[in-house]
Every structure is written in structure tokens, then in C-alpha cells.
Design a protein around this motif. Sequence first.
Motif, PDB file in Angstrom:
ATOM      1  N   UNK A 245       0.830  -1.201   0.000  1.00 16.17           N
ATOM      2  CA  UNK A 245       0.000   0.000   0.000  1.00 16.17           C
ATOM      3  C   UNK A 245       0.869   1.258   0.000  1.00 16.17           C
ATOM      4  N   UNK A 246       1.942   1.248   0.798  1.00 13.96           N
ATOM      5  CA  UNK A 246       2.789   2.442   0.874  1.00 13.96           C
ATOM      6  C   UNK A 246       3.514   2.705  -0.435  1.00 13.96           C
ATOM      7  N   UNK A 247       3.737   1.649  -1.240  1.00 15.57           N
ATOM      8  CA  UNK A 247       4.400   1.822  -2.531  1.00 15.57           C
ATOM      9  C   UNK A 247       3.448   2.314  -3.604  1.00 15.57           C
ATOM     10  N   UNK A 248       2.182   2.079  -3.418  1.00 18.46           N
ATOM     11  CA  UNK A 248       1.221   2.330  -4.492  1.00 18.46           C
ATOM     12  C   UNK A 248       0.980   3.817  -4.680  1.00 18.46           C
ATOM     13  N   UNK A 249       1.090   4.282  -5.930  1.00 16.75           N
ATOM     14  CA  UNK A 249       0.769   5.672  -6.222  1.00 16.75           C
ATOM     15  C   UNK A 249      -0.682   5.979  -5.940  1.00 16.75           C
ATOM     16  N   UNK A 250      -1.529   4.962  -5.996  1.00 16.25           N
ATOM     17  CA  UNK A 250      -2.945   5.162  -5.708  1.00 16.25           C
ATOM     18  C   UNK A 250      -3.164   5.701  -4.294  1.00 16.25           C
ATOM     19  N   UNK A 251      -2.274   5.337  -3.390  1.00 14.57           N
ATOM     20  CA  UNK A 251      -2.386   5.802  -2.005  1.00 14.57           C
ATOM     21  C   UNK A 251      -2.337   7.317  -1.948  1.00 14.57           C
ATOM     22  N   UNK A 252      -1.601   7.920  -2.861  1.00 15.38           N
ATOM     23  CA  UNK A 252      -1.373   9.359  -2.805  1.00 15.38           C
ATOM     24  C   UNK A 252      -2.436  10.162  -3.537  1.00 15.38           C
ATOM     25  N   UNK A 253      -3.199   9.526  -4.420  1.00 13.76           N
ATOM     26  CA  UNK A 253      -4.199  10.274  -5.172  1.00 13.76           C
ATOM     27  C   UNK A 253      -5.606  10.103  -4.624  1.00 13.76           C
ATOM     28  N   UNK A 254      -5.777   9.185  -3.667  1.00  6.11           N
ATOM     29  CA  UNK A 254      -7.126   8.864  -3.193  1.00  6.11           C
ATOM     30  C   UNK A 254      -7.708   9.976  -2.332  1.00  6.11           C
ATOM     31  N   UNK A 255      -8.949  10.329  -2.616  1.00  4.04           N
ATOM     32  CA  UNK A 255      -9.738  11.173  -1.721  1.00  4.04           C
ATOM     33  C   UNK A 255     -10.597  10.319  -0.806  1.00  4.04           C
ATOM     34  N   UNK A 256     -10.948   9.134  -1.301  1.00  5.44           N
ATOM     35  CA  UNK A 256     -11.773   8.193  -0.559  1.00  5.44           C
ATOM     36  C   UNK A 256     -11.256   6.783  -0.838  1.00  5.44           C
ATOM     37  N   UNK A 257     -11.114   5.997   0.220  1.00  2.00           N
ATOM     38  CA  UNK A 257     -10.745   4.590   0.070  1.00  2.00           C
ATOM     39  C   UNK A 257     -11.968   3.711   0.298  1.00  2.00           C
ATOM     40  N   UNK A 258     -12.089   2.674  -0.506  1.00  2.00           N
ATOM     41  CA  UNK A 258     -13.147   1.692  -0.328  1.00  2.00           C
ATOM     42  C   UNK A 258     -12.507   0.315  -0.223  1.00  2.00           C
ATOM     43  N   UNK A 259     -12.810  -0.383   0.867  1.00  2.00           N
ATOM     44  CA  UNK A 259     -12.459  -1.801   0.967  1.00  2.00           C
ATOM     45  C   UNK A 259     -13.730  -2.558   0.604  1.00  2.00           C
ATOM     46  N   UNK A 260     -13.810  -3.000  -0.639  1.00  2.00           N
ATOM     47  CA  UNK A 260     -15.000  -3.699  -1.119  1.00  2.00           C
ATOM     48  C   UNK A 260     -14.895  -5.196  -0.786  1.00  2.00           C
ATOM     49  N   UNK A 261     -16.027  -5.898  -0.945  1.00  4.12           N
ATOM     50  CA  UNK A 261     -16.099  -7.326  -0.600  1.00  4.12           C
ATOM     51  C   UNK A 261     -15.678  -7.517   0.855  1.00  4.12           C
ATOM     52  N   UNK A 262     -16.197  -6.630   1.704  1.00  8.70           N
ATOM     53  CA  UNK A 262     -15.745  -6.564   3.094  1.00  8.70           C
ATOM     54  C   UNK A 262     -16.258  -7.711   3.951  1.00  8.70           C
ATOM     55  N   UNK A 263     -17.057  -8.615   3.361  1.00  8.14           N
ATOM     56  CA  UNK A 263     -17.459  -9.807   4.091  1.00  8.14           C
ATOM     57  C   UNK A 263     -16.338 -10.843   4.122  1.00  8.14           C
ATOM     58  N   UNK A 264     -15.282 -10.598   3.356  1.00  2.80           N
ATOM     59  CA  UNK A 264     -14.150 -11.526   3.331  1.00  2.80           C
ATOM     60  C   UNK A 264     -13.200 -11.246   4.502  1.00  2.80           C
ATOM     61  N   UNK A 265     -12.472 -12.267   4.935  1.00  8.97           N
ATOM     62  CA  UNK A 265     -11.521 -12.075   6.047  1.00  8.97           C
ATOM     63  C   UNK A 265     -10.457 -11.040   5.688  1.00  8.97           C
TER      64      UNK A 265
END
Length: 253
Positions: free
Chosen positions: A176-196
Motif C-alpha cells: 500500500x505504501x508503494x502504491x501511487x494510488x495511495x497518494x491520489x485517493x480522496x476516498x478509500x473503499x475496501x470492497x467485498x468486506x465480508x471476506x476475512x
Amino acid sequence: MLTKLVRDMLDGDRHSLAKLFTLLETDSNNFLELMSLLHQYTGKAHRVGVTGSPGVGKSTLIDSLLQMIRKQGLKVGVIAVDPSSAFTGGAVLGDRIRMSHHVLDDGVFIRSLASRGAQGGLSRVTGAGVSLLDAYGVDVVLVESVGVGQTELDVMNVVDTVVVVMVPEGGDSVQISKAGLMEIADIFVVNKSDRPGAERLAGVIGSEMNLNDETSWWKPSIHLTQANNNQGINHLWQSILDHSRVGEETFNL
């Protein structure tokens, strides 16, 4: 012909809107003239980008957001940037098929654009397509990038709010810390959150954000969703609205 198409599109003609999208993709000679004709009619829609790696459920999430937004009586335009067909160069149309039950809704316009090998997760004409839908009069434009992992950063250049979608299997803190997406996100979504692992991933995202200097006008929010059964979508939509409101207040837009 171009001026007439634009005039008819501004009057609400969906057929003319579709033709203008086709021109954007197939005839670059008209690009600058079209953008000039549209410019004075843009700037009203809120533009939301939905990005993330393949398989995280972006299309299903957008479908759920569509339902939520339409319940509020707002008009929505969707641009789904699909992989290009190796044979025709056109869009594969997978995302559009998954949203097919909105086809008969006059308040929704969905268009697939082929990525045509463009880097950054978007078609080269995506930004122009966003302007086209804005001028058409939609209240919200949803842009789904093609899904190429950490390289799809271009979405931030064509939208107001960037939603980054992950799944519980999406990686540890190092990834996650390497991902450029981390720096552009205004909102994070953890989808399929019924999974462990969903709560753990949300915690890791929160920890990574806390390591950064809080000098921004907006601290990204984190949402757990199950898009296939609409869980968490109302809170996600409210966060998008909050981001829009705070942005307008901060920059006096």
C-alpha cells in the motif's frame, strides 16, 4: 454538422450525444472545435473517478452508486474505460453489460471507451468525454478506469473526487505504501468486506495515512462496502458529497 450535433445534444438529444462520443474516438480533426463549442457549458457536474486493480468490484460499486444517486433524482453519466479488443481496437464492453439494467433510464447515460493501449488507466479521450457529459447536463459523472493496478493515476486529472477501491486480499502495508494510488485517493473503499481481512486492511490504510503530513484540506475517508448487496454505499455517497462540499468551500468554487 458538428455545430448542429452539439446544439441538439444541448437540447437533450441522446442520439446526438452518442454521435459526438463516436466522433471523439474516431475523428481527431474535430477535437479542438468540439471542445471549444462545449467549454461554456461545462463546470456544473461533479466528476467522480473510481479506480483500482482488476477484480476489486469497480463496476458493481458504480452500479450501486448509480442506484443511490438516481433515488435522489440526479442525472448521471458513466464513462467505463474498457480494455481494447485485440481485433477491432474497440471497447470490450464488459462494464457496460454489468450496468445494463440502467439502459432504459433516461436519467442515466453509459458509454464505454476503449483504452487503446493508453497508459495510466484511461482512454486518451476520457477527459473530453467527461466534458461532453457535463455539457449534456448530468449532475454527476462517474469514470471507471480500466484497472491496471498501481499505474492508473491519470484519473486524478479528469475528476474532482478519486475513489480508490481495494479488496481484503489487496496487499499489506508495504504494498500500500508503494502504491501511487495511495497518494491520489480522496476516498478509500475496501470492497467485498465480508471476506476475512477487511477490517485489518482498513486499519493499515488508516495507519499509512497517519504517517503522512496532514497539510491537505481533506483527509481521505475509508469505507467498508459490499457492493453486490448495496452495503455501505449510502455512507460512501455521503463522503463523496462531503468531499465536493469541502472542496467548494475551500477553493471558493
